[in-house]
Design a protein around this motif. Structure first.
Motif, PDB file in Angstrom:
ATOM      1  N   GLN A   1       0.857  -1.119   0.070  1.00  0.00           N
ATOM      2  CA  GLN A   1      -0.163  -0.060  -0.044  1.00  0.00           C
ATOM      3  C   GLN A   1       0.917   1.213   0.001  1.00  0.00           C
ATOM      4  O   GLN A   1       1.944   1.148   0.474  1.00  0.00           O
ATOM      5  CB  GLN A   1      -0.811   0.185   1.157  1.00  0.00           C
ATOM      6  CG  GLN A   1      -2.029  -1.084   1.443  1.00  0.00           C
ATOM      7  CD  GLN A   1      -2.822  -1.081   0.222  1.00  0.00           C
ATOM      8  OE1 GLN A   1      -3.743  -0.004   0.408  1.00  0.00           O
ATOM      9  NE2 GLN A   1      -2.964  -2.112  -0.465  1.00  0.00           N
TER      10      GLN A   1
ATOM     11  N   GLN B   1       2.400   4.116   1.741  1.00  0.00           N
ATOM     12  CA  GLN B   1       2.320   4.619   2.944  1.00  0.00           C
ATOM     13  C   GLN B   1       3.466   5.726   3.103  1.00  0.00           C
ATOM     14  O   GLN B   1       4.565   5.405   2.820  1.00  0.00           O
ATOM     15  CB  GLN B   1       3.250   3.325   3.880  1.00  0.00           C
ATOM     16  CG  GLN B   1       2.284   2.050   3.631  1.00  0.00           C
ATOM     17  CD  GLN B   1       1.140   2.129   4.367  1.00  0.00           C
ATOM     18  OE1 GLN B   1       0.732   3.005   5.055  1.00  0.00           O
ATOM     19  NE2 GLN B   1       0.429   0.849   4.486  1.00  0.00           N
TER      20      GLN B   1
ATOM     21  N   LEU C   1     -10.498  -0.457  -1.634  1.00  0.00           N
ATOM     22  CA  LEU C   1      -9.178  -0.909  -1.180  1.00  0.00           C
ATOM     23  C   LEU C   1      -8.406  -1.753  -2.183  1.00  0.00           C
ATOM     24  O   LEU C   1      -7.113  -1.434  -2.378  1.00  0.00           O
ATOM     25  CB  LEU C   1      -8.732  -1.467  -0.040  1.00  0.00           C
ATOM     26  CG  LEU C   1      -9.469  -0.761   1.202  1.00  0.00           C
ATOM     27  CD1 LEU C   1      -9.868  -1.751   2.413  1.00  0.00           C
ATOM     28  CD2 LEU C   1      -8.734   0.166   1.759  1.00  0.00           C
TER      29      LEU C   1
ATOM     30  N   TYR D   1      -3.952  -1.416   6.178  1.00  0.00           N
ATOM     31  CA  TYR D   1      -4.671  -1.073   5.105  1.00  0.00           C
ATOM     32  C   TYR D   1      -5.827   0.006   5.837  1.00  0.00           C
ATOM     33  O   TYR D   1      -6.932  -0.289   5.940  1.00  0.00           O
ATOM     34  CB  TYR D   1      -5.494  -2.057   4.429  1.00  0.00           C
ATOM     35  CG  TYR D   1      -4.797  -3.153   3.832  1.00  0.00           C
ATOM     36  CD1 TYR D   1      -4.631  -3.004   2.390  1.00  0.00           C
ATOM     37  CD2 TYR D   1      -4.576  -4.427   4.441  1.00  0.00           C
ATOM     38  CE1 TYR D   1      -3.831  -4.126   1.873  1.00  0.00           C
ATOM     39  CE2 TYR D   1      -3.704  -5.279   3.980  1.00  0.00           C
ATOM     40  CZ  TYR D   1      -3.346  -5.230   2.520  1.00  0.00           C
ATOM     41  OH  TYR D   1      -2.656  -6.144   1.771  1.00  0.00           O
TER      42      TYR D   1
ATOM     43  N   SER E   1      -5.418   8.801   0.376  1.00  0.00           N
ATOM     44  CA  SER E   1      -4.785   7.438   0.523  1.00  0.00           C
ATOM     45  C   SER E   1      -3.745   7.457   1.290  1.00  0.00           C
ATOM     46  O   SER E   1      -3.472   6.641   2.407  1.00  0.00           O
ATOM     47  CB  SER E   1      -4.890   6.252  -0.582  1.00  0.00           C
ATOM     48  OG  SER E   1      -3.956   6.883  -1.765  1.00  0.00           O
TER      49      SER E   1
END
Lengths: 305, 528
Positions: free
Chosen positions: A251, A253, B12, B275, B481
């Protein structure tokens, strides 16, 4: 005539490697520079030439006063990893020096320290993410069972504050250290073993302690290796990607991404392959500059013995 | 490409979260047994919205697509130019158009993940039964989008693709722009496989085609694969034992009080810290219910100042309060989705933000007797959004017909996907309905699924928090995000993150090289 005969033997050995290097390293590298001059989605052959626009965008993002694109944040993570690399190098050198003195079970230690290098980085990431898992991981389970609940931290957290960075990034650094120290140890050990023992013995006879002999005799004699390892570290740090990528579940980050993670996002999520190529060209330029600097400023006259 | 609307965010896993209608209930409630959803009736909203599909406006054949872009012009040219939209093409006539199977294998590729590939085997069986001699080359891989990139760039486009264009298929729109996708309008008029006399469009779950198409209206470029709902799952026994109401039966303000009560006994929440976007299943619906649909349309339409909306900031602030009050299970911020889900099913906390796949995903590790229920996000007292709107996907944008060597055969593969046999496997083994009307094929609904179906009835066809800017303009959603963890933990102020989004939107507005999209209607109700 003799020289020509020599080349007849050498060329067959060189050519296969040269072909592989050209096809799999040189061509992609040059192609990357070419692609950086285009707007390209990376899904078809439709490419639009835009000159140096991608580099102008990269410069704009790098110099944005708010660091809106987090580029300087990502680079600060790379820099933090470089600090870990220096620590890893230092300890690799110390371990190599100790093992070179052949203490008890030194072969076991040598294999043990080197062992992580036979594992792929993603595998190491998975292994550690399970070991450091906050609910069932070995580390926290052990700490809890020892009554040390206060030390059972969320090691993989990118929200847990630590000095300068989040705890999760320290964990990345530690895992990188664990995975890399054996590699540096082997490089330094090989170099140390080439240092003539007479020189060390002479220093000791002259009254130097073992530590003094190590720092003033051995280290200067292996300086070429130190410098090479330093360049490796710079390249490795700017190429950091897999470890945070796998540890943090692929993801984006903000608190662990490095410059290559941004490259990946631009290429695979934002379909901006031209710009992502410009990022990589930028990394190449920085790596090249760092290599030159390390050779110019850390260079010493090569010691012959 | 033309413009229009579709879903707000691609959740997601880059699957488009899209709106739907009570017909989803129809699909799910078609199951037999005791735990069956209420008999579905068209909702008021659906009745008001129901109208014939508009696209494509022209006749089929050449008008279905810019003919010059097709790779295999000979095969595509078989489509009848005099076909009238909405007229059934029988299976027999379709097979005549298809002709004999090609001498080379047709190619179907896709993602190999949690849903496995058993359904692919069923498709292959049916394809081979219908077309003896047909050879099919398949490639299903966990990173298919990376594996296929070199082939796509080389112009070798598969005939049928699942989640292949970009990560988990998330960049299929770019594939349309680059001419990798063939339009599937003609498929809509073909006789559905296993549904005698019905066109494919007629068997589809209402709204699902529109939902999947990402706001594009010129052609049906992409097709939906699965359906799911997003929101809050709570520990049913725990709530019942304490006489705590289901969250969505009270207002958000009352829900905050309830969380305070819960916190006296147990941590109210866990979430997947790795997440953090899972928490958006609470935050986005709350923002929508406070700000209303128009605010969401303004985001998609890049209206200047749309992100600087105090109602959106209020929604963020409320979720931040949950974290500020320490209502989160310790260590959650370092957990993956499955780890946090395990904490929930182990009864270590009361609620989790999640989706309707939760029950299936944790099936193997859920202690016997554990019961969970679904709840929508409670509406604030003075919200502008529809109170009972649900955050759901009625058609994830996963499937495309490739503009490759055999686009008509790609169409045939797609037709076979929406067959009763495939639907039955998905409903039974996978536990997720595919977006056709009779998707459950006799499968029973569990307690958890039933609770979600009940909310669908109450939603009356309203699907909130759906927007598209994340898919249309990824650079806008990146600050959202990237900063999600910081947002949740209050390390960035609501107005500051919204200002960042506004700035990103402003950059998109000014960048002439980025293709712009626009919603021409603003509604939270989708119909076919």
């Amino acid at each position: 005539m003799l020289r020509r005969e020599k080349w007849k033997i050498i060329i067959p050995f060189i050519v296969p490697g040269l072909i592989l290097f050209t096809v799999f390293t040189m061509y992609p590298s040059l192609r990357g520079i070419y692609v950086s001059l285009f707007k390209w989605s990376g899904m078809s052959q439709n490419m639009t030439y835009i000159g140096l626009d991608n580099f102008a965008k990269l410069f704009r993002e790098l110099t944005d006063p708010m660091d809106f694109y987090n580029l300087r944040t990502y680079l600060s993570h790379n820099l933090f990893m470089f600090a870990w690399s220096l620590l890893t190098m230092f300890l690799g050198l110390i371990i190599a020096a100790i093992i070179n003195n052949k203490p008890f079970a030194h072969n076991v230690f040598r294999v043990t320290f080197f062992f992580p290098n036979v594992l792929a980085l993603p595998a190491i990431a998975v292994l550690w993410s399970m070991t450091l898992n906050p609910s069932f991981g070995l580390v926290n389970t052990a700490l809890n069972s020892l009554g040390l609940q206060n030390l059972a931290l969320p090691w993989m957290s990118l929200q847990y504050d630590f000095p300068l960075f989040k705890l999760g990034l320290y964990t990345v650094g530690f895992i990188g250290f664990w995975a890399g120290v054996g590699w540096y140890m082997i490089l330094f050990l090989a170099a140390i073993q080439n240092v003539p023992i007479e020189l060390i013995e002479a220093a000791i006879i002259d009254g130097a302690s073992r530590a003094r002999a190590f720092w003033t005799v051995t280290v200067p004699l292996i300086w070429e290796t130190v410098r090479t390892v330093l360049v490796f570290a710079v390249i490795g740090v700017l190429g950091s990607f897999a470890l945070p990528f796998v540890l943090f579940e692929r993801q984006p980050q903000k608190h662990s991404d490095m410059i290559l993670n941004y490259y990946y996002w631009q290429a695979f999520v934002n379909n901006n392959w031209g710009y992502s190529a410009a990022i990589v060209v930028g990394i190449f330029i920085v790596t090249l500059a760092a290599s030159i600097i390390s050779y110019r400023f850390f260079g010493r006259e090569t010691v012959q013995y | 490409m033309s413009t229009k609307r579709l879903s707000r965010r691609d959740f997601l896993k880059a699957v488009g979260v899209t709106a739907g209608s009570g017909a989803f209930v129809a699909a799910l409630s078609a199951c037999g047994g005791q735990q069956v959803a209420q008999a579905p009736q068209p909702t008021e909203a659906q009745k008001a919205e129901a109208k014939p599909t508009e696209a494509p406006k022209e006749a089929a054949g050449r008008a279905y697509f810019d003919f010059d872009k097709m790779v295999n012009k000979d095969e595509w040219g078989r489509l009848p130019t005099d076909h009238k939209k909405g007229t059934l093409i029988s299976q027999a006539d379709w097979y005549k158009l298809l002709g004999d199977p090609p001498t080379e294998p047709i190619v179907m590729v896709g993602f190999n993940g949690g849903w496995g590939t058993k359904w692919v085997d069923i498709m292959l069986e049916q394809l081979k039964k219908e077309h003896p001699g047909l050879e099919v080359k398949t490639d299903f891989d966990p990173r298919i989008w990376e594996k296929m990139k070199p082939s796509l760039v080389a112009g070798e486009v598969p005939d049928w693709m699942y989640a292949t264009l970009g990560g988990w298929g998330g960049q299929w729109m770019q594939g349309v722009t680059d001419g990798l996708v063939a339009p599937g309008d003609f498929l809509l008029d073909l006789e559905a496989y296993g549904f005698s006399g019905q066109r494919v469009e007629e068997i589809m779950f209402p709204g699902s085609l529109k939902a999947a198409n990402g706001g594009l209206t010129d052609h049906q470029w992409t097709f939906p694969m699965s359906q799911y709902m997003l929101g809050i799952y709570y520990n049913t026994d725990l709530f019942e034992a304490n006489n705590w109401p289901s969250p969505d039966t009270i207002t958000w303000e009352e829900f905050m009080d309830l969380q305070k009560q819960i916190a006296e006994k147990i941590k109210p929440w866990t979430y997947a810290g790795k997440y953090p976007g899972y928490m958006d299943n609470v935050m986005s619906p709350l923002m929508y219910k406070k700000a209303g649909q128009q605010a969401y349309c303004d985001l998609d339409n890049l209206v200047a100042g749309a992100f600087n909306n105090p109602d959106l900031a209020w929604g963020i602030e409320q979720v931040q309060t949950i974290f500020k009050n320490d209502w989160i299970y310790q260590g959650s911020e370092a957990m993956t989705h499955t780890e946090s889900q395990q904490i929930f099913v182990d009864g270590k906390c009361a609620m989790i933000p999640n989706g309707s796949w939760l029950e299936n995903e944790q099936r193997e590790t859920t202690p016997q007797g554990f019961r969970m229920s679904y709840s929508g996000v409670p509406a604030p007292k003075d919200g502008k959004g529809f109170k009972n709107a649900i955050y759901a996907s009625i058609g994830s944008a996963d499937l495309q017909i490739g503009n490759g060597k055999h686009p008509l055969w790609g169409m045939e593969i797609m037709r076979i996907f929406y067959s009763p046999a495939v639907a039955k496997l998905w409903a039974g083994d996978i536990g997720t309905p595919i977006p056709i009307k009779d998707a459950m094929q006799g499968a029973k609904a569990s307690d958890a699924l039933q609770s979600a179906l009940d909310r669908l009835v109450k939603a009356d066809g309203h699907y909130g928090a759906i927007s598209h800017y994340g898919q249309w303009y990824p650079t806008i959603s990146k600050p959202w995000s990237d900063n999600m963890g910081d947002i949740l933990w209050g390390k960035i102020a609501p107005n500051d993150i919204l200002a960042q989004l506004e700035r990103a939107a402003d950059e998109v507005r000014k960048d002439a090289t980025i293709e712009k999209h626009e919603l021409t209607e603003c509604t939270d109700v989708l119909s076919q």
